[in-house]
Design an enzyme around this catalytic site. Structure first.
Site, PDB file in Angstrom:
ATOM      1  CD  GLU A   1      55.238  35.977  34.653  1.00 21.81           C
ATOM      2  OE1 GLU A   1      54.093  36.410  34.426  1.00 21.81           O
ATOM      3  OE2 GLU A   1      55.499  34.771  34.751  1.00 21.81           O
TER       4      GLU A   1
ATOM      5  NE  ARG B   1      45.565  36.246  36.813  1.00 21.37           N
ATOM      6  CZ  ARG B   1      46.626  35.855  36.092  1.00 21.37           C
ATOM      7  NH1 ARG B   1      47.706  35.400  36.698  1.00 21.37           N
ATOM      8  NH2 ARG B   1      46.599  35.907  34.783  1.00 21.37           N
TER       9      ARG B   1
ATOM     10  CG  HIS C   1      45.417  36.559  30.235  1.00 21.43           C
ATOM     11  ND1 HIS C   1      45.789  35.451  29.503  1.00 21.43           N
ATOM     12  CD2 HIS C   1      46.206  36.560  31.356  1.00 21.43           C
ATOM     13  CE1 HIS C   1      46.763  34.805  30.149  1.00 21.43           C
ATOM     14  NE2 HIS C   1      47.012  35.455  31.278  1.00 21.43           N
TER      15      HIS C   1
ATOM     16  NE  ARG D   1      49.848  39.849  33.189  1.00 19.85           N
ATOM     17  CZ  ARG D   1      49.687  38.561  33.363  1.00 19.85           C
ATOM     18  NH1 ARG D   1      48.476  38.063  33.443  1.00 19.85           N
ATOM     19  NH2 ARG D   1      50.712  37.768  33.463  1.00 19.85           N
TER      20      ARG D   1
ATOM     21  CG  HIS E   1      48.815  38.672  28.669  1.00 19.45           C
ATOM     22  ND1 HIS E   1      49.837  39.112  27.862  1.00 19.45           N
ATOM     23  CD2 HIS E   1      49.401  37.956  29.664  1.00 19.45           C
ATOM     24  CE1 HIS E   1      50.994  38.675  28.347  1.00 19.45           C
ATOM     25  NE2 HIS E   1      50.753  37.967  29.439  1.00 19.45           N
TER      26      HIS E   1
HETATM   27  C1  SIN Z   1      52.247  35.125  31.039  1.00 21.52           C
HETATM   28  O1  SIN Z   1      53.051  34.195  30.919  1.00 21.52           O
HETATM   29  O2  SIN Z   1      52.484  36.265  30.665  1.00 21.52           O
HETATM   30  C2  SIN Z   1      50.913  34.848  31.641  1.00 21.52           C
HETATM   31  C3  SIN Z   1      51.067  34.553  33.067  1.00 21.52           C
HETATM   32  C4  SIN Z   1      49.810  34.883  33.833  1.00 21.52           C
HETATM   33  O3  SIN Z   1      48.777  35.169  33.243  1.00 21.52           O
HETATM   34  O4  SIN Z   1      49.890  34.927  35.062  1.00 21.52           O
END
Ligand code: SIN
Length: 501
Positions: free
Chosen positions: A110, A363, A328, A268, A224
């Site tokens: 990610e 985060r 988020h 993010r 998000h």
């Molecule tokens: C996501 O799956 O994009 C969210 C994961 C997260 O908020 O850590």
């Protein structure tokens, strides 16, 4: 000790199980059914398993960089040091993380992670798998479970927490406990658009504020980047971009590289702002292109997203889908030490309600489930150290007068208070992009709003949101510099507002 855990996500249930296993008498109180809440919605996974070439130090470094210099390095060290143990514990409690044919854990990637290190379950249904396993584990124990019970307030006597006031079926009840572990989650419903399920109204943070417990960093709200811009807010996991999906403008150009060299996998906050700006410039949502991943891979790796996008009329294996940011995750909250202790003796906070210092100003993806597991376990282990620190419980009556506890200063507010008006105001002026004027106006309006003296659960939630909105707008106004998710701009924010279409 007689311990109550308020909340039943990963942090609360981990704390409850550890406290019970340590011999404490444990009650779990939860606002809806056991396991309801944000954890069950988590798609991406849990960060912290180290494949070849990865290390705790790299995970810590990525966490610190995402936190934009405001994380507590000691808390981050704890997170990464305990991570593998807590993931092993989840497996032992029955969470079936996805594995390769030869039995190795599959690791996803990610944004802002330097390595693929995210374990996941059911493809994109990690939170649901964790929630199911922990709920089942709790049901197998002697932990008492009280469902559909709303936390009205903490009961504080002689500078220590002595219990909680609950509202159940319209009846208020004061219950005495030796220790209270808050695990009530965040406050996504401060905003008009959020990934959080209903009920995420900051009840624990608001109760802590009313009790004079230290709260910090409320200005750091994570948006998000990629919520499906069609219908009710539905998250399209960052893991999709981790697998190679791109973000494109209305001419098919990958615009996020204009904002950051890591493009779609930049932190993010950077990606969210890039999307907001591009959407405002082109007058329509930007699109996520996952077509290169192919229909069968999308269906297998992301079955939930595949189903929901198709239900909403998109075949994402053939066409890019519209996406837009939404509120988020709250990085701030009730200030804790490395073992979940708060500034009020006997009161602990774990999970999103807590501000452990791990997340700083932003985060890192998939660190939240990990934080809940790590600090939930640590708080339970620290319970004994709080025994005997509080003076004897004297009264079943809360010293708090709820009617006085929400600040309603200006009787002549311009617009009447409603939850929807508050959420829109927060979205417009205390959201992704913040101006001096917008923050000051929002704070003025919020400070002047009145809400009915709370009696029902909905009215208590409204009062909590109003209290938190004022605290959040104040914190945002006070922090003059842009850092992480808190972004101050001299531009007219109106030009950059988003509408979910
Ligand atoms: C996501 O799956 O994009 C969210 C994961 C997260 O908020 O850590």
């Amino acid at each position: 000790m007689n311990v109550v855990v308020v909340g039943s996500g990963i942090a609360g249930l981990t704390a409850a199980l550890h406290a019970r296993e340590a011999g404490h008498s444990v009650t779990v109180v939860t606002k809806a059914a056991l396991g309801d809440g944000c954890t069950g919605y988590a798609q991406g996974g849990v960060a912290g398993v180290y494949g070849a070439g990865d290390s705790a130090a790299r995970h810590a470094s990525d966490t610190l960089i995402a936190g934009a210099g405001l994380s507590n390095a000691a808390a981050v060290d704890v997170l990464v040091a305990d991570g593998a143990t807590r993931i092993a514990e989840l497996i032992s409690r029955g969470v079936g993380f996805d594995r390769s044919a030869d039995g190795e854990l599959l690791l996803g990637r990610e944004a802002a992670h330097s390595h693929a290190r995210i374990v996941h379950a059911g493809g994109d249904a990690t939170g649901a798998a964790i929630s199911r396993a922990l709920v089942a584990a709790v049901r197998r124990t002697a932990i008492e479970v009280v469902e559909n019970a709303f936390l009205v307030d903490l009961i504080v006597c002689d500078a220590a927490v002595r219990g909680i006031r609950l509202l159940t079926d319209g009846v208020s009840d004061d219950l005495e406990f030796d220790a209270v572990i808050l695990a009530t989650g965040g406050a996504g419903h401060l905003y008009a658009h959020t990934t959080n399920p209903a009920g995420t109204t900051g009840d624990g943070i608001a109760a802590a504020l009313r009790a004079g417990v230290e709260v910090a960093d409320l200005e750091f709200v994570q948006f998000h980047p990629t919520i499906l811009a069609a219908g009710p807010a539905f998250l399209v996991s960052e893991a999709v971009r981790g697998e190679g999906a791109t973000l494109i403008d209305d001419e098919g150009r990958r615009f996020t590289f204009d904002a950051h060299p890591d493009g779609e996998l930049a932190p993010r906050d950077v990606v969210s702002r890039a999307i907001a700006r591009q959407a405002a410039a082109q007058g329509s949502p930007v699109r996520m292109d996952a077509t290169m991943l192919g229909a069968s891979a999308l269906a297998q790796r992301f079955p939930t997203i595949d189903r929901v996008t198709r239900e909403r009329g998109f075949d994402w294996s053939r066409e890019p889908i519209p996406v837009t940011p939404a509120a988020h995750y709250l990085m701030g909250g009730v200030v804790t030490d490395l073992d979940g202790r708060t500034s009020l003796p006997g009161l602990f906070a774990v999970g999103e309600v807590a501000r452990t210092g791990v997340h700083g100003a932003n985060r890192l993806a998939s660190n939240s489930l990990l934080e809940g597991a790590v600090f939930g376990a640590r708080a339970a282990a620290a319970l004994d150290s709080s025994a005997g620190s509080a003076p004897p419980f004297r009264s079943q009556k809360s010293p708090l007068n709820l009617a006085d506890s929400v600040t309603f200063r200006d009787e002549n507010a311009r617009r009447p208070f409603s939850r929807a008006a508050l959420q829109q105001l927060m979205w417009d002026h205390v959201g992704l992009l913040r101006t001096d004027g917008g923050l000051a106006d929002a704070l003025g309006t919020i400070s002047g709003w009145r809400a009915p003296t709370p009696r029902s659960v909905t009215e208590h939630e409204d009062a909590n949101l109003l209290l938190l909105a004022e605290a959040t707008a104040s914190a945002a106004l006070a922090r003059a510099e842009s850092v992480g998710a808190h972004y101050r701009t001299p531009d007219r924010v109106e030009a950059l507002q988003l509408e979910t279409v």
